[in-house]
Scaffold this motif. Structure first.
Motif, short mmCIF file in Angstrom:
data_model
loop_
_atom_site.label_atom_id
_atom_site.label_comp_id
_atom_site.label_asym_id
_atom_site.label_seq_id
_atom_site.Cartn_x
_atom_site.Cartn_y
_atom_site.Cartn_z
N ILE A 5 10.68 6.85 -13.79
CA ILE A 5 10.27 6.07 -14.96
C ILE A 5 11.12 6.52 -16.14
O ILE A 5 11.01 7.67 -16.59
CB ILE A 5 8.77 6.26 -15.24
CG1 ILE A 5 7.97 5.83 -14.00
CG2 ILE A 5 8.35 5.45 -16.46
CD1 ILE A 5 6.55 6.31 -13.99
N THR A 22 -0.82 7.66 -19.88
CA THR A 22 -1.41 6.41 -19.39
C THR A 22 -0.65 5.90 -18.16
O THR A 22 -1.26 5.38 -17.21
CB THR A 22 -1.38 5.33 -20.49
OG1 THR A 22 -2.04 5.82 -21.66
CG2 THR A 22 -2.08 4.06 -20.03
N THR A 23 0.67 6.07 -18.18
CA THR A 23 1.48 5.66 -17.03
C THR A 23 1.15 6.51 -15.81
O THR A 23 1.06 6.00 -14.68
CB THR A 23 2.98 5.77 -17.36
OG1 THR A 23 3.27 4.98 -18.51
CG2 THR A 23 3.83 5.27 -16.19
N GLU A 26 -2.04 5.22 -14.34
CA GLU A 26 -1.86 3.94 -13.66
C GLU A 26 -1.15 4.12 -12.32
O GLU A 26 -1.50 3.47 -11.32
CB GLU A 26 -1.07 2.98 -14.56
CG GLU A 26 -0.87 1.58 -13.99
CD GLU A 26 -2.16 0.83 -13.82
OE1 GLU A 26 -2.17 -0.17 -13.06
OE2 GLU A 26 -3.19 1.21 -14.44
N MET A 94 10.78 1.45 -19.35
CA MET A 94 9.70 1.10 -20.26
C MET A 94 10.10 1.48 -21.67
O MET A 94 11.07 2.23 -21.88
CB MET A 94 8.41 1.86 -19.88
CG MET A 94 7.92 1.61 -18.48
SD MET A 94 6.49 2.66 -18.05
CE MET A 94 5.27 2.08 -19.23
N HIS A 101 3.21 -2.15 -21.51
CA HIS A 101 2.03 -1.36 -21.14
C HIS A 101 2.01 -1.01 -19.66
O HIS A 101 2.33 -1.85 -18.80
CB HIS A 101 0.76 -2.12 -21.52
CG HIS A 101 -0.43 -1.25 -21.69
ND1 HIS A 101 -1.26 -0.92 -20.64
CD2 HIS A 101 -0.90 -0.59 -22.77
CE1 HIS A 101 -2.22 -0.13 -21.08
NE2 HIS A 101 -2.03 0.10 -22.37
N PRO A 102 1.62 0.22 -19.31
CA PRO A 102 1.55 0.64 -17.90
C PRO A 102 0.62 -0.22 -17.05
O PRO A 102 0.82 -0.33 -15.84
CB PRO A 102 1.04 2.08 -17.99
CG PRO A 102 1.43 2.55 -19.35
CD PRO A 102 1.36 1.35 -20.24
N LEU A 105 2.28 -2.65 -14.66
CA LEU A 105 3.16 -2.19 -13.59
C LEU A 105 2.83 -2.83 -12.24
O LEU A 105 3.73 -3.12 -11.44
CB LEU A 105 3.08 -0.66 -13.47
CG LEU A 105 3.92 0.16 -14.44
CD1 LEU A 105 3.53 1.63 -14.35
CD2 LEU A 105 5.40 -0.01 -14.15
N TYR A 158 11.48 -4.26 -19.86
CA TYR A 158 10.51 -3.78 -18.87
C TYR A 158 10.93 -4.31 -17.51
O TYR A 158 10.81 -5.50 -17.22
CB TYR A 158 9.12 -4.32 -19.24
CG TYR A 158 7.94 -3.55 -18.68
CD1 TYR A 158 8.09 -2.39 -17.93
CD2 TYR A 158 6.64 -4.01 -18.91
CE1 TYR A 158 6.99 -1.71 -17.43
CE2 TYR A 158 5.53 -3.33 -18.42
CZ TYR A 158 5.72 -2.18 -17.68
OH TYR A 158 4.63 -1.49 -17.19
#
Length: 330
Positions: A5, A22-23, A26, A94, A101-102, A105, A158
């Motif tokens: 990432i 947050t990623t 997720e 990202m 936003h994650p 994904l 993204y």
């Protein structure tokens, strides 16, 4: 399968921690538990605040690596730096502000699993000002005309790509990086899907008019269409000039008493001189970029790398980066 990432960071001390954590949540939720982060500090003006937060993340999480650049290289070049350090089978790009936003994904991965090599997430409704939306539209049309971007392909910052695409992309050494151009000349097996564009929680966009124009101009490195347009316009203006000369001669024969207009002639000379100078400048831009490439102007310069995998000094890290580039090109 390892996921890399890549997040270019610029004045992101207030947002990057939330984006990374947050990623992580997720990715765990999706069952994609093998991942690494490549956070590229693009010489943030507010340093040491941004680099301090990035170093904290690298010390707290073994999966986080930080690449600190020695000068501001621009978003696309910063992503290229991240691609050079990434080790994953899939590469995800990202933004550092949380707008990519994650939670979106899963849509990118679902589309990639259909067999595509590159998947873009695009925004039916952008959370940006009118100026940025107009800039995005101009960039979209330019890429379509100059590079042959498919009409139904929509792009953003993204995206997910496969490793072989990364391997081909990092062969490009020019400092004038345009990732869409590089992707399009690598593969046509590209998809784009609609995703939600989230509001920016902190601050405003770091893209100025100057930076947007610089990024837009990088498309010239992937096309000779501007030069072909200059040639065609040259033919058109030459034809107009010939028609004008014939019209003046006929008018003079039919109405010999009418004096020639010096003011109109001066205006015409100024107009065509401006056109000539404009296209000379266009040609000069191509030649200048060729010169800089011959001088091997770097895309980016790595000052230091932080993370569990990189615990050596900056000189050794720079050497490691060069060795890594060589290995990926063998």
């Amino acid at each position: 399968m390892l996921h890399s990432i890549i997040i270019p960071c610029y004045n992101s001390d207030q947002t990057i921690r939330k984006v990374v954590e947050t990623t992580m949540e997720e990715m765990e939720r999706l069952g994609r538990t093998e991942y690494e982060f490549i956070l590229v500090d693009d010489y943030s003006p507010n340093n040491p605040r941004t680099i301090s937060v990035l170093k904290e993340l690298a010390s707290e999480y073994e999966c986080v690596n930080v690449v600190e650049l020695a000068y501001n290289s621009g978003q696309h070049n910063a992503v290229m730096a991240g691609l050079n350090f990434a080790n994953g089978d899939l590469m995800i790009a990202m933004d550092d502000d949380g707008q990519t936003h994650p939670s979106q994904l899963r849509f990118l991965f679902e589309e990639l699993d259909k067999g595509y090599d590159i998947v873009y997430g695009y925004y039916p409704q952008r959370k940006q000002n009118v100026f940025r939306n107009f800039g995005s539209y101009v960039n979209h049309m330019t890429v379509r005309i100059l590079i042959g971007k498919p009409k139904d392909m929509k792009a953003s910052s993204y995206w997910v790509i496969r490793k072989y695409v990364r391997d081909a992309v990092i062969e490009y050494q020019s400092p004038y990086t345009h990732l869409q151009g590089l992707f399009l000349r690598t593969t046509k097996n590209i998809s784009s899907i609609p995703i939600q564009h989230f509001e920016r929680e902190v601050g405003t966009s770091n893209y100025t008019l100057k930076k947007l124009i610089q990024l837009w101009s990088n498309t010239m490195g992937f096309s000779v269409v501007p030069l072909q347009m200059a040639t065609k316009l040259g033919y058109v203006f030459a034809l107009i000039g010939m028609i004008g000369v014939i019209a003046i001669l006929i008018n003079k024969i039919l109405r010999p008493a009418v004096p020639l207009g010096w003011s109109s002639m001066a205006v015409v000379m100024c107009f065509f001189s401006g056109v000539i100078l404009m296209f000379m400048g266009l040609i000069g831009e191509y030649i200048g970029r060729m010169f800089l490439e011959m001088q091997r102007t770097p895309q980016f310069v790595v000052r230091k790398v932080y993370g569990a995998k990189y615990q050596k000094d900056s000189g050794e890290n720079a050497e490691k980066s060069n060795e890594y580039k060589k290995e990926t090109k063998l």
